[in-house]
Design an enzyme around this catalytic site. Structure first.
Site, PDB file in Angstrom:
ATOM      1  N   LEU A  51       0.848  -1.187   0.000  1.00  0.00           N
ATOM      2  CA  LEU A  51       0.000   0.000   0.000  1.00  0.00           C
ATOM      3  C   LEU A  51       0.886   1.241   0.000  1.00  0.00           C
ATOM      4  CD1 LEU A  51      -2.648  -1.058   2.674  1.00  0.00           C
ATOM      5  CD2 LEU A  51      -2.916  -1.077   0.183  1.00  0.00           C
ATOM      6  N   SER A  52       0.297   2.384  -0.285  1.00  0.00           N
ATOM      7  CA  SER A  52       1.112   3.604  -0.291  1.00  0.00           C
ATOM      8  C   SER A  52       1.695   3.866   1.090  1.00  0.00           C
ATOM      9  CB  SER A  52       0.291   4.801  -0.777  1.00  0.00           C
ATOM     10  OG  SER A  52      -0.872   4.978  -0.001  1.00  0.00           O
ATOM     11  N   GLU A  53       0.933   3.541   2.178  1.00  0.00           N
ATOM     12  CA  GLU A  53       1.466   3.649   3.531  1.00  0.00           C
ATOM     13  C   GLU A  53       0.901   2.563   4.433  1.00  0.00           C
ATOM     14  OE1 GLU A  53       1.977   7.863   2.025  1.00  0.00           O
ATOM     15  OE2 GLU A  53       0.149   6.679   2.290  1.00  0.00           O
ATOM     16  N   THR A  54       1.731   2.149   5.386  1.00  0.00           N
ATOM     17  CA  THR A  54       1.359   1.236   6.466  1.00  0.00           C
ATOM     18  C   THR A  54       1.826   1.882   7.762  1.00  0.00           C
ATOM     19  OG1 THR A  54       1.596  -0.709   5.056  1.00  0.00           O
ATOM     20  CG2 THR A  54       1.671  -1.082   7.427  1.00  0.00           C
ATOM     21  N   HIS A  81      -3.355  10.801   4.878  1.00  0.00           N
ATOM     22  CA  HIS A  81      -4.401   9.779   5.021  1.00  0.00           C
ATOM     23  C   HIS A  81      -4.020   8.729   6.056  1.00  0.00           C
ATOM     24  CE1 HIS A  81      -2.643   6.526   2.457  1.00  0.00           C
ATOM     25  NE2 HIS A  81      -3.627   5.785   2.929  1.00  0.00           N
TER      26      HIS A  81
END
Length: 280
Positions: free
Chosen positions: A44-47, A76
């Site tokens: 994902l774009s961020e974790t 986000h």
């Protein structure tokens, strides 16, 4: 090792149409390497990983990882992490929730059925060097003259901002990502109420090649820094909405609200899509 895990849909009221963030809610036993490996695996774009705060001014601490590395701040993930923390039973000490991250303390508030974070200060602003702007324009198949305005709008990830004339121009972009692997920038254009409808005021796309994500579906940190730039230059009103994600089949909607004290709040809907346990 078994840890609680939640995947949160951020910036959309529609299931699977916002920007997902993976949140590990009790991550104090994980090493830096384990966090990075899991972030790479989720792709994902961020974790994010929730930890006890290191200051009594904060309600919780978060570390934010992309598939390529750690970020000091991201938008986000801030809202998605706060949502997961509250859902797991977190109790804020005051009316405003205080998140600790590498960028410092970030206020988060609940407004109606949304969460909103206070935009952190820019660490870099001002003109983009002509050679760099020309390189970005080439990578977007644009002429430099087609860019209405541009600026550094960096609040941690390295963002630059470009303003185009219309939503259609933003959605028509077909970036040559391989030519811009080390760059991170956003492109925004105004909606026309007659042709685009009343759904939003601006259309935004976020390109974060240097963080391992060619295009971020719906990006809070970029919306925060773009708002500081556009409102500060009188190119946007103090209150507006942004549509993002249409180019990727998403339906993100971000609210921008500048208060009288100068604070810019970036808000949106959050919803848990997946809950369970992580086994490592």
């Amino acid at each position: 090792m078994t840890l609680p895990f939640t995947q949160v849909n951020v910036f959309s009221t529609y299931p699977l149409k916002g920007n997902p963030v993976a949140v590990v809610t009790q991550a104090e036993s994980l090493s830096d390497d384990a966090m990075q490996q899991f972030a790479r695996w989720t792709n994902l774009s961020e974790t994010t990983f929730i930890l006890p705060p290191t200051t009594d001014k904060a309600d919780y601490r978060v570390r934010i990882f992309t598939p390529a590395g750690e970020l000091p701040f991201a938008g986000h993930p801030t809202l998605g992490t706060c949502h997961a923390w509250l859902e797991a039973g977190g109790t804020p000490r005051g009316d405003t929730i205080i998140q600790e991250c590498k960028a410092g303390l970030i206020p988060v508030k609940r407004t109606d059925d949304q969460l909103a974070f206070a935009a952190p200060p820019l660490i870099r602003s001002g003109p983009i060097a002509p050679d760099l702007l020309k390189r970005i324009a080439h990578g977007l198949n644009l002429s430099v003259s087609g860019i209405v305005a541009s600026s550094w709008v960096d609040n941690g990830p390295g963002w630059m901002g470009l303003l185009l004339r219309s939503r259609q121009e933003v959605l028509a972009l077909k970036p040559a990502f391989a030519t811009m692997e080390d760059l991170c920038f956003g492109v925004i254009g105004p909606w026309d109420r007659e042709t685009d409808g009343p759904g939003a005021d601006f259309e935004l796309r976020a390109f974060a090649m240097n963080h391992g994500a060619n295009e971020d579906p719906v990006c809070g940190s970029l919306n925060a820094s773009m708002a500081q730039w556009l409102i500060g230059q009188n190119r946007a009103p103090a209150h507006y909405t942004v549509s993002q994600g249409a180019a990727l089949g998403r339906d993100g909607l971000i609210s921008i609200d500048k208060h009288d004290d100068g604070t810019i709040w970036v808000g949106g809907h959050t919803h848990s899509t997946l809950t369970g346990t992580l086994h490592l």
